[in-house]
Every structure is written in C-alpha cells, then in structure tokens.
Design a protein around this motif. Structure first.
Motif, PDB file in Angstrom:
ATOM      1  N   VAL A 202       0.852  -1.188   0.000  1.00 19.14           N
ATOM      2  CA  VAL A 202       0.000   0.000   0.000  1.00 19.14           C
ATOM      3  C   VAL A 202       0.889   1.239   0.000  1.00 19.14           C
ATOM      4  O   VAL A 202       2.071   1.189   0.372  1.00 19.14           O
ATOM      5  CB  VAL A 202      -0.939   0.026   1.238  1.00 19.14           C
ATOM      6  N   LEU A 203       0.273   2.357  -0.427  1.00 14.62           N
ATOM      7  CA  LEU A 203       0.968   3.645  -0.349  1.00 14.62           C
ATOM      8  C   LEU A 203      -0.030   4.720   0.034  1.00 14.62           C
ATOM      9  O   LEU A 203      -1.226   4.618  -0.262  1.00 14.62           O
ATOM     10  CB  LEU A 203       1.682   3.972  -1.662  1.00 14.62           C
ATOM     11  N   ASN A 204       0.478   5.748   0.669  1.00 12.61           N
ATOM     12  CA  ASN A 204      -0.350   6.850   1.152  1.00 12.61           C
ATOM     13  C   ASN A 204      -0.403   7.922   0.069  1.00 12.61           C
ATOM     14  O   ASN A 204       0.595   8.593  -0.220  1.00 12.61           O
ATOM     15  CB  ASN A 204       0.233   7.416   2.444  1.00 12.61           C
ATOM     16  N   ALA A 205      -1.569   8.077  -0.532  1.00 13.68           N
ATOM     17  CA  ALA A 205      -1.740   9.081  -1.587  1.00 13.68           C
ATOM     18  C   ALA A 205      -3.220   9.320  -1.798  1.00 13.68           C
ATOM     19  O   ALA A 205      -4.065   8.482  -1.464  1.00 13.68           O
ATOM     20  CB  ALA A 205      -1.084   8.618  -2.892  1.00 13.68           C
ATOM     21  N   ASP A 206      -3.536  10.473  -2.382  1.00 15.22           N
ATOM     22  CA  ASP A 206      -4.908  10.763  -2.778  1.00 15.22           C
ATOM     23  C   ASP A 206      -5.213   9.981  -4.052  1.00 15.22           C
ATOM     24  O   ASP A 206      -4.378   9.926  -4.978  1.00 15.22           O
ATOM     25  CB  ASP A 206      -5.070  12.262  -3.025  1.00 15.22           C
ATOM     26  N   ALA A 207      -6.405   9.372  -4.110  1.00 13.50           N
ATOM     27  CA  ALA A 207      -6.724   8.480  -5.227  1.00 13.50           C
ATOM     28  C   ALA A 207      -6.687   9.206  -6.566  1.00 13.50           C
ATOM     29  O   ALA A 207      -6.072   8.721  -7.535  1.00 13.50           O
ATOM     30  CB  ALA A 207      -8.102   7.855  -4.999  1.00 13.50           C
ATOM     31  N   LEU A 208      -7.344  10.384  -6.661  1.00 10.27           N
ATOM     32  CA  LEU A 208      -7.381  11.102  -7.935  1.00 10.27           C
ATOM     33  C   LEU A 208      -5.995  11.602  -8.322  1.00 10.27           C
ATOM     34  O   LEU A 208      -5.598  11.509  -9.497  1.00 10.27           O
ATOM     35  CB  LEU A 208      -8.373  12.259  -7.841  1.00 10.27           C
ATOM     36  N   ALA A 209      -5.243  12.112  -7.342  1.00  5.50           N
ATOM     37  CA  ALA A 209      -3.889  12.588  -7.642  1.00  5.50           C
ATOM     38  C   ALA A 209      -3.018  11.439  -8.134  1.00  5.50           C
ATOM     39  O   ALA A 209      -2.212  11.615  -9.062  1.00  5.50           O
ATOM     40  CB  ALA A 209      -3.289  13.227  -6.396  1.00  5.50           C
ATOM     41  N   TRP A 210      -3.175  10.253  -7.539  1.00  5.63           N
ATOM     42  CA  TRP A 210      -2.365   9.098  -7.966  1.00  5.63           C
ATOM     43  C   TRP A 210      -2.727   8.709  -9.397  1.00  5.63           C
ATOM     44  O   TRP A 210      -1.845   8.408 -10.209  1.00  5.63           O
ATOM     45  CB  TRP A 210      -2.613   7.921  -7.022  1.00  5.63           C
ATOM     46  N   LEU A 211      -4.036   8.713  -9.731  1.00 10.00           N
ATOM     47  CA  LEU A 211      -4.446   8.355 -11.082  1.00 10.00           C
ATOM     48  C   LEU A 211      -3.822   9.289 -12.125  1.00 10.00           C
ATOM     49  O   LEU A 211      -3.365   8.848 -13.184  1.00 10.00           O
ATOM     50  CB  LEU A 211      -5.975   8.408 -11.200  1.00 10.00           C
ATOM     51  N   LYS A 212      -3.800  10.583 -11.818  1.00  8.37           N
ATOM     52  CA  LYS A 212      -3.284  11.551 -12.786  1.00  8.37           C
ATOM     53  C   LYS A 212      -1.801  11.355 -13.054  1.00  8.37           C
ATOM     54  O   LYS A 212      -1.302  11.802 -14.103  1.00  8.37           O
ATOM     55  CB  LYS A 212      -3.552  12.967 -12.287  1.00  8.37           C
ATOM     56  N   GLU A 213      -1.095  10.705 -12.154  1.00  5.89           N
ATOM     57  CA  GLU A 213       0.348  10.487 -12.330  1.00  5.89           C
ATOM     58  C   GLU A 213       0.666   9.219 -13.121  1.00  5.89           C
ATOM     59  O   GLU A 213       1.827   8.975 -13.453  1.00  5.89           O
ATOM     60  CB  GLU A 213       1.026  10.401 -10.954  1.00  5.89           C
ATOM     61  N   GLN A 214      -0.345   8.379 -13.402  1.00  8.46           N
ATOM     62  CA  GLN A 214      -0.081   7.100 -14.050  1.00  8.46           C
ATOM     63  C   GLN A 214      -0.118   7.233 -15.570  1.00  8.46           C
ATOM     64  O   GLN A 214      -0.888   8.017 -16.133  1.00  8.46           O
ATOM     65  CB  GLN A 214      -1.126   6.070 -13.599  1.00  8.46           C
ATOM     66  N   PRO A 215       0.702   6.412 -16.233  1.00  8.59           N
ATOM     67  CA  PRO A 215       0.664   6.422 -17.703  1.00  8.59           C
ATOM     68  C   PRO A 215      -0.610   5.781 -18.212  1.00  8.59           C
ATOM     69  O   PRO A 215      -1.238   4.982 -17.520  1.00  8.59           O
ATOM     70  CB  PRO A 215       1.901   5.588 -18.079  1.00  8.59           C
ATOM     71  N   PRO A 216      -1.033   6.120 -19.420  1.00 16.83           N
ATOM     72  CA  PRO A 216      -2.266   5.534 -19.951  1.00 16.83           C
ATOM     73  C   PRO A 216      -2.093   4.036 -20.236  1.00 16.83           C
ATOM     74  O   PRO A 216      -0.988   3.545 -20.469  1.00 16.83           O
ATOM     75  CB  PRO A 216      -2.507   6.331 -21.241  1.00 16.83           C
ATOM     76  N   ALA A 217      -3.248   3.323 -20.176  1.00 12.39           N
ATOM     77  CA  ALA A 217      -3.306   1.896 -20.520  1.00 12.39           C
ATOM     78  C   ALA A 217      -2.246   1.085 -19.763  1.00 12.39           C
ATOM     79  O   ALA A 217      -1.543   0.273 -20.351  1.00 12.39           O
ATOM     80  CB  ALA A 217      -3.143   1.712 -22.031  1.00 12.39           C
ATOM     81  N   SER A 218      -2.169   1.286 -18.441  1.00 12.28           N
ATOM     82  CA  SER A 218      -1.115   0.623 -17.665  1.00 12.28           C
ATOM     83  C   SER A 218      -1.647  -0.309 -16.579  1.00 12.28           C
ATOM     84  O   SER A 218      -0.862  -1.060 -15.997  1.00 12.28           O
ATOM     85  CB  SER A 218      -0.217   1.687 -17.018  1.00 12.28           C
ATOM     86  N   VAL A 219      -2.941  -0.268 -16.289  1.00 11.82           N
ATOM     87  CA  VAL A 219      -3.495  -1.053 -15.174  1.00 11.82           C
ATOM     88  C   VAL A 219      -4.647  -1.915 -15.699  1.00 11.82           C
ATOM     89  O   VAL A 219      -5.565  -1.388 -16.342  1.00 11.82           O
ATOM     90  CB  VAL A 219      -3.997  -0.128 -14.039  1.00 11.82           C
ATOM     91  N   PRO A 220      -4.639  -3.243 -15.435  1.00 13.23           N
ATOM     92  CA  PRO A 220      -5.693  -4.106 -15.971  1.00 13.23           C
ATOM     93  C   PRO A 220      -7.032  -3.978 -15.263  1.00 13.23           C
ATOM     94  O   PRO A 220      -8.074  -4.266 -15.856  1.00 13.23           O
ATOM     95  CB  PRO A 220      -5.121  -5.514 -15.789  1.00 13.23           C
ATOM     96  N   MET A 221      -7.025  -3.573 -13.989  1.00 16.62           N
ATOM     97  CA  MET A 221      -8.280  -3.470 -13.244  1.00 16.62           C
ATOM     98  C   MET A 221      -8.099  -2.457 -12.125  1.00 16.62           C
ATOM     99  O   MET A 221      -7.080  -2.454 -11.429  1.00 16.62           O
ATOM    100  CB  MET A 221      -8.679  -4.824 -12.661  1.00 16.62           C
ATOM    101  N   ILE A 222      -9.083  -1.565 -11.987  1.00 19.02           N
ATOM    102  CA  ILE A 222      -9.080  -0.575 -10.913  1.00 19.02           C
ATOM    103  C   ILE A 222     -10.367  -0.742 -10.128  1.00 19.02           C
ATOM    104  O   ILE A 222     -11.467  -0.714 -10.697  1.00 19.02           O
ATOM    105  CB  ILE A 222      -8.966   0.858 -11.462  1.00 19.02           C
ATOM    106  N   SER A 223     -10.227  -0.914  -8.834  1.00 21.48           N
ATOM    107  CA  SER A 223     -11.395  -1.078  -7.967  1.00 21.48           C
ATOM    108  C   SER A 223     -11.452   0.051  -6.959  1.00 21.48           C
ATOM    109  O   SER A 223     -10.423   0.649  -6.604  1.00 21.48           O
ATOM    110  CB  SER A 223     -11.339  -2.431  -7.238  1.00 21.48           C
ATOM    111  N   ALA A 224     -12.673   0.342  -6.516  1.00 19.83           N
ATOM    112  CA  ALA A 224     -12.879   1.362  -5.487  1.00 19.83           C
ATOM    113  C   ALA A 224     -14.130   0.957  -4.713  1.00 19.83           C
ATOM    114  O   ALA A 224     -15.251   1.114  -5.212  1.00 19.83           O
ATOM    115  CB  ALA A 224     -13.036   2.743  -6.106  1.00 19.83           C
ATOM    116  N   PHE A 225     -13.925   0.422  -3.517  1.00 21.69           N
ATOM    117  CA  PHE A 225     -15.041  -0.023  -2.685  1.00 21.69           C
ATOM    118  C   PHE A 225     -15.451   1.107  -1.744  1.00 21.69           C
ATOM    119  O   PHE A 225     -14.647   1.556  -0.917  1.00 21.69           O
ATOM    120  CB  PHE A 225     -14.645  -1.266  -1.884  1.00 21.69           C
ATOM    121  N   HIS A 226     -16.682   1.573  -1.904  1.00 23.22           N
ATOM    122  CA  HIS A 226     -17.252   2.616  -1.042  1.00 23.22           C
ATOM    123  C   HIS A 226     -16.361   3.856  -1.014  1.00 23.22           C
ATOM    124  O   HIS A 226     -15.996   4.369   0.029  1.00 23.22           O
ATOM    125  CB  HIS A 226     -17.498   2.070   0.366  1.00 23.22           C
TER     126      HIS A 226
END
Length: 397
Positions: A259-283
C-alpha cells in the motif's frame, strides 16, 4: 430192570465206546429237546415281552406327564410378564443411575463454565478498559496534533519554511483520521466479513489479469485496511492499494500488504495511460462531489488497459433503509448514487458493457418473502440489496 435198560447201562460202561455213544445220542436227541423246550418257553417268553412292552408304555406316559409338568413349571417361572416387569425394574434402576451420574457431571461442567465465564468477563473488562484508555490517549494525542497543525497553518508566510507550510496544509486532520478508522471498524464489519464479501469479484480479477497479460498490478483505490488486497494476494495476483488514511494503512501494512499513502485522484493523474488491468474502489465514489466523480471515472478510463475493468461498489439507495438511514451514518458521504446514475455516467465516458450487480441484501428479506408476512414489493424496498457494484469495461479487446 428191563433188558433194554440193562443193555444201555452195559454199553455206557464200555471204555471209549460208552462216552462216544452217549454224546452221539445227546446230539441226536438235542433238536427234539430244544423243540420241547421251545414249546414250553416261547409262550412264557412272549408273556414276559408283553409285560415289558406294557411297562415301557406306562413309562412313556409318565415321561410325557413329567415333561408337561416341567414345561408348566418353567412357564410359570419365566412368564413374559414377569420378565418384562423385571426388565423394566432393571432399566429404571439403570436410568436412575445414569441420570444421577449425568446430573453430577453436568453440575461439575456448569461450575467449570461459570468459572470460565467469570474469568472471561474479567479479561474482557480489563481489555475494554485498557482499549478505552489507549483509544482516549490516542484521541487526545490526535487532538493535540490537530491544534498544533492549525497553529502552524496560521503562522505568517515568512515565519517558517514554505515546504513545511505546504506539507502541513496537505496533511489530513489526525483527529478526523482517527475518527474515520474507528467508524470503519465499528460499522463496516470485521476483516473476515469484508474478505468474504469482496471475494465474489475474484473471477473478474483473474479474467482481467488474463486479458492484460504483462500489465501492471490490480489497483484498489481507497483500499482501507486492505481486505480486497488480501484476497488478491492469496490468489497470487499482483496488487497495490492506495489510501490517504494512515491509521487504516497501518493495519494493511501489518498484514504485509503493498500500500501507499496518496490521494486516489492525484495518484491516477500520475499514471501512464493503458497501464493497469483493473481498478477497484469499494465505497469511495459516494464520498466525491459529482464533478470530481466524473473526473475520477474519466482518469480510470485513461489508465485502464484495453479490455480493462473498473469496479466501483457503493451503497444502494434503492433500499429505503439505506437511502433514508444507514447512508447518512457516515458524515463524509456526499449523496447517494442511484444505479441508473452511475450506469449513465460510465456509458457517457465510453465504458461498455456496464453491468449493475446488487449486493448484500438484508438478512430479513428472505424470511419476509418466504413467510409472506409483508408484500413482496415492500420486503424488497425495505430489506433489498444494501450495496451494488458497477462493473464497467474499457473497450479494446
């Protein structure tokens, strides 16, 4: 004496010849003597045999009478009613002995259980006291830290280093962090409960990894204590959790989860496109204002690999108990998101297909539907699925 008799006597006295003649005569006259004896003895022998036969008949009758008498005596001695009565007496005695023994054993067990319950209650009381004291101490420290951060934020711009002020401005309030971790533990459920709930999505995760072979790990945004990460790790699937609640991340790290401590939206904006096979967000999405949710879902679409899967779970306002009550227990919830709304949003952003999966009906629902003590529509409205999942796939495969 007659002349014949004298002649016989004379012949008998002649040596050798006399004995011979006498024996020859006896042999010659033996059948005649036997016949005379038979005529005399046979009737007598027949009479004796008749007497014996009569006696045997009388003995047979006596034996038959004796047998009948013995059978009668035996039946009187082992009368089935007597046997049943005796058996009932023996069984009653045995049951009384067993009941006494069992009763004594139960009494001893009751005493031991009372002792164990008393010791358990003492341990629980001591644990509750120590936990309460620890929680109060932690809350007090968090409150003091909150006050300290507030004082630092109020300092003039030139009174401290700019990077320190920037870091303090972005640090979550420790008191709120402590509250939310406690709230999750109390109302969301135990780790075991959450693991069991999210395990239903394991087939989708395995399929996503298979489609995007060689891509990065599955990412769980707002991972909290890491129950979904634990399910994935046990299945041998690479994963990563992102959250900004340090108290909950500490629990995830204690279980060896990445795990890492980061804001979810800020972390997404730092990732390259088409790099993650599945993204989940429970509640998570119910905590976002709608414009932020739109931006969040759009970034998820960008980061997913072609054929990748977005999985969002959120409270289901179609349940009246959720929409009118339980949703509002969490003060960080923004507003309920009806399934039609989230479906429309994901389709507008380009996800297809988009599937809604109702989850976690109230335990009372099936009872009311089975007993028909409530109209079916009312039972479903009150006790229907309390959550639902949005499963949205990025096109490309």
């Amino acid at each position: 004496m007659s002349l014949l008799l004298k002649f016989k006597i004379g012949i008998a006295r002649v040596p050798f010849l006399g004995p011979f003649i006498r024996q020859t005569y006896q042999l010659a006259t033996a059948p005649l003597a036997l016949a005379r004896s038979a005529r005399t003895e046979l009737p007598r022998l027949g009479n004796d045999l008749s007497d014996v036969a009569e006696r045997l008949t009388r003995v047979e009758y006596e034996l038959r009478d004796l047998k009948a008498m013995i059978d009668s005596e035996i039946r009187s001695v082992i009368d089935p009613r007597i046997i049943d009565q005796r058996f009932a007496e023996l069984r009653a005695h045995a049951d009384a002995s067993v009941q006494t023994s069992v009763g004594q054993t139960v009494q001893r067990l009751d005493l031991r259980m009372q002792g164990l319950e008393q010791r358990t209650a003492e341990v629980m009381d001591r644990g509750d006291h120590e936990w309460g004291a620890s929680r109060r101490s932690y809350t007090e420290l968090a409150h003091r830290l909150s006050l300290l951060l507030e004082d630092v934020r109020k300092l003039p711009a030139g009174s401290s280093r700019p990077e320190l002020q920037e870091k303090m401005a972005g640090t979550p309030d420790p008191l709120l962090t402590t509250f939310y971790a406690t709230f999750e533990d109390r109302f969301r459920g135990s780790r075991e409960d959450i693991r069991e709930r999210v395990s239903v999505f394991l087939p989708e995760a395995q399929e996503a990894v298979k489609i995007a072979a060689g891509a990065g790990p599955i990412v769980d945004l707002g991972c909290g204590r890491g129950e979904w990460l634990e399910v994935l790790s046990r299945a041998g699937i690479r994963c990563l959790g992102v959250d900004n609640n340090e108290a909950q991340l500490a629990s995830a790290r204690a279980h060896g989860l990445p795990v890492l401590n980061a804001d979810a939206l800020a972390w997404l904006k730092e990732q390259p496109p088409a790099s993650v096979p599945m993204i989940s967000a429970f509640h998570l999405i119910e905590h976002l204002p709608f414009p932020v949710l739109t931006e969040f879902a759009s970034e998820v679409m960008r980061v997913l690999t072609p054929g990748g899967l977005a999985l969002f779970e959120t409270p289901n306002p179609e349940s009246l108990l959720v929409g009118a009550f339980s949703f509002h227990l969490d003060p960080t919830h923004i507003k309920p998101l009806p399934p039609e709304l989230t479906t429309c949003l994901m389709e507008v952003l380009g996800f297809t297909p988009v599937t809604i999966r109702p989850l976690h009906p109230h335990p009372w629902r099936d009872r009311y539907l089975r007993e028909k003590s409530l109209p079916p529509d009312v039972a479903r409205l009150l006790f229907g699925p309390r959550d639902y999942a949005v499963l949205a796939r990025k096109p490309g495969v």
